[in-house]
Write a protein that holds these residues in place. Structure first.
Motif, mmCIF file in Angstrom:
data_model
loop_
_atom_site.group_PDB
_atom_site.id
_atom_site.type_symbol
_atom_site.label_atom_id
_atom_site.label_comp_id
_atom_site.label_asym_id
_atom_site.label_seq_id
_atom_site.Cartn_x
_atom_site.Cartn_y
_atom_site.Cartn_z
ATOM 1 N N ARG A 80 -2.503 -4.888 1.503
ATOM 2 C CA ARG A 80 -2.074 -6.131 2.165
ATOM 3 C C ARG A 80 -0.587 -6.300 1.944
ATOM 4 O O ARG A 80 -0.092 -6.194 0.820
ATOM 5 C CB ARG A 80 -2.843 -7.321 1.586
ATOM 6 N N PHE A 81 0.123 -6.563 3.033
ATOM 7 C CA PHE A 81 1.573 -6.690 2.980
ATOM 8 C C PHE A 81 2.035 -7.458 4.205
ATOM 9 O O PHE A 81 1.239 -7.815 5.063
ATOM 10 C CB PHE A 81 2.236 -5.306 2.926
ATOM 11 N N ALA A 82 3.318 -7.715 4.284
ATOM 12 C CA ALA A 82 3.889 -8.381 5.455
ATOM 13 C C ALA A 82 5.171 -7.651 5.832
ATOM 14 O O ALA A 82 5.812 -7.005 4.998
ATOM 15 C CB ALA A 82 4.180 -9.846 5.157
ATOM 16 N N LEU A 83 5.517 -7.762 7.103
ATOM 17 C CA LEU A 83 6.733 -7.124 7.614
ATOM 18 C C LEU A 83 7.705 -8.182 8.127
ATOM 19 O O LEU A 83 7.293 -9.255 8.555
ATOM 20 C CB LEU A 83 6.392 -6.167 8.756
ATOM 21 N N ARG A 84 8.975 -7.829 8.089
ATOM 22 C CA ARG A 84 10.008 -8.663 8.696
ATOM 23 C C ARG A 84 10.106 -8.303 10.179
ATOM 24 O O ARG A 84 9.496 -7.347 10.643
ATOM 25 C CB ARG A 84 11.353 -8.400 8.025
ATOM 26 N N ARG A 85 10.930 -9.047 10.898
ATOM 27 C CA ARG A 85 11.132 -8.776 12.333
ATOM 28 C C ARG A 85 11.623 -7.353 12.601
ATOM 29 O O ARG A 85 11.324 -6.770 13.626
ATOM 30 C CB ARG A 85 12.162 -9.745 12.914
ATOM 31 N N ASP A 86 12.408 -6.821 11.661
ATOM 32 C CA ASP A 86 12.955 -5.478 11.861
ATOM 33 C C ASP A 86 11.988 -4.372 11.434
ATOM 34 O O ASP A 86 12.326 -3.196 11.483
ATOM 35 C CB ASP A 86 14.282 -5.332 11.123
ATOM 36 N N GLY A 87 10.784 -4.724 10.985
ATOM 37 C CA GLY A 87 9.792 -3.734 10.597
ATOM 38 C C GLY A 87 9.831 -3.345 9.133
ATOM 39 O O GLY A 87 9.019 -2.529 8.697
ATOM 40 N N SER A 88 10.737 -3.922 8.352
ATOM 41 C CA SER A 88 10.790 -3.599 6.921
ATOM 42 C C SER A 88 9.746 -4.424 6.174
ATOM 43 O O SER A 88 9.391 -5.525 6.583
ATOM 44 C CB SER A 88 12.187 -3.857 6.353
ATOM 45 N N VAL A 89 9.250 -3.857 5.089
ATOM 46 C CA VAL A 89 8.185 -4.497 4.324
ATOM 47 C C VAL A 89 8.776 -5.590 3.432
ATOM 48 O O VAL A 89 9.878 -5.457 2.911
ATOM 49 C CB VAL A 89 7.384 -3.459 3.507
ATOM 50 N N ILE A 134 4.860 -10.443 14.517
ATOM 51 C CA ILE A 134 4.272 -10.083 13.225
ATOM 52 C C ILE A 134 5.086 -10.551 12.035
ATOM 53 O O ILE A 134 4.601 -10.491 10.909
ATOM 54 C CB ILE A 134 4.070 -8.557 13.113
ATOM 55 N N ALA A 135 6.295 -11.018 12.245
ATOM 56 C CA ALA A 135 7.185 -11.368 11.133
ATOM 57 C C ALA A 135 6.541 -12.362 10.177
ATOM 58 O O ALA A 135 6.143 -13.446 10.568
ATOM 59 C CB ALA A 135 8.491 -11.942 11.675
ATOM 60 N N GLY A 136 6.408 -11.941 8.925
ATOM 61 C CA GLY A 136 5.888 -12.810 7.883
ATOM 62 C C GLY A 136 4.388 -12.981 7.854
ATOM 63 O O GLY A 136 3.852 -13.582 6.932
ATOM 64 N N ARG A 137 3.682 -12.463 8.839
ATOM 65 C CA ARG A 137 2.220 -12.597 8.857
ATOM 66 C C ARG A 137 1.594 -11.516 7.992
ATOM 67 O O ARG A 137 2.018 -10.357 8.033
ATOM 68 C CB ARG A 137 1.691 -12.491 10.285
ATOM 69 N N PRO A 138 0.589 -11.867 7.204
ATOM 70 C CA PRO A 138 -0.054 -10.848 6.367
ATOM 71 C C PRO A 138 -0.766 -9.804 7.214
ATOM 72 O O PRO A 138 -1.396 -10.127 8.213
ATOM 73 C CB PRO A 138 -1.042 -11.640 5.518
ATOM 74 N N ILE A 139 -0.634 -8.558 6.785
ATOM 75 C CA ILE A 139 -1.296 -7.433 7.441
ATOM 76 C C ILE A 139 -2.226 -6.803 6.417
ATOM 77 O O ILE A 139 -1.795 -6.473 5.313
ATOM 78 C CB ILE A 139 -0.277 -6.391 7.939
#
Length: 153
Positions: A80-89, A134-139
């Motif tokens: 479980r993780f989240a990404l920023r707008r630029d795709g970085s974790v 997806i920015a900031g949403r848990p994946i």
């Protein structure tokens, strides 16, 4: 003597503050079989992904079978993780689920491989629209390794 003046407001009504409990962002969930088949990648390695369906395999493409895991049958682990707008974790991926086998070593190997895969595949190349969504949403990304039988060995 104090004078109290009442002022009439003729603008739009202010919204009342929310009264219920705050909600958490909805978790985006995906499942991928690892290692990823090379022919299964629909997009080229340099093309940015623009859908969630394409994002999950792109994040799992860096997964490699760790030394010692090949002898274990089907194992699953969820990172479980989240990404920023630029795709970085954002932060460090956390392991939230792992199949319980007879050996805790398989779980540890799979956990290390899952976290390392997310680290190696980020920043993910995403389109601006997907990045905003997806920015900031848990994946929650579930990795499934089928072991020797699942690989045709």
């Amino acid at each position: 003597m104090a004078v109290l003046a009442l002022v009439a407001w003729s603008g739009p009504a202010l919204a009342a503050p929310p009264t219920g409990p705050l909600t958490l962002p909805e978790t985006l969930r995906g499942t991928v079989q690892v290692p990823q088949p090379a022919q299964g990648m629909a997009q080229g390695p340099g093309a940015p992904v623009d859908t969630l369906k394409a994002l999950y395999p792109a994040l799992a493409a860096c997964w490699t079978v760790p030394e010692g895991l090949a002898r274990f049958e089907r194992t699953e682990i969820t990172a479980r993780f989240a990404l920023r707008r630029d795709g970085s974790v954002i932060g460090t991926p956390r392991i939230t689920f792992a199949t319980e086998g007879g050996d805790g070593r398989a779980r540890a190997l799979l956990a290390e491989a899952a976290v390392a895969a997310v680290r190696r595949c980020t920043p993910a190349r995403v389109t601006p629209a997907l990045g905003a969504a997806i920015a900031g949403r848990p994946i929650a990304l579930r990795f499934i390794h089928l072991g020797p039988r699942g690989q045709g060995i």
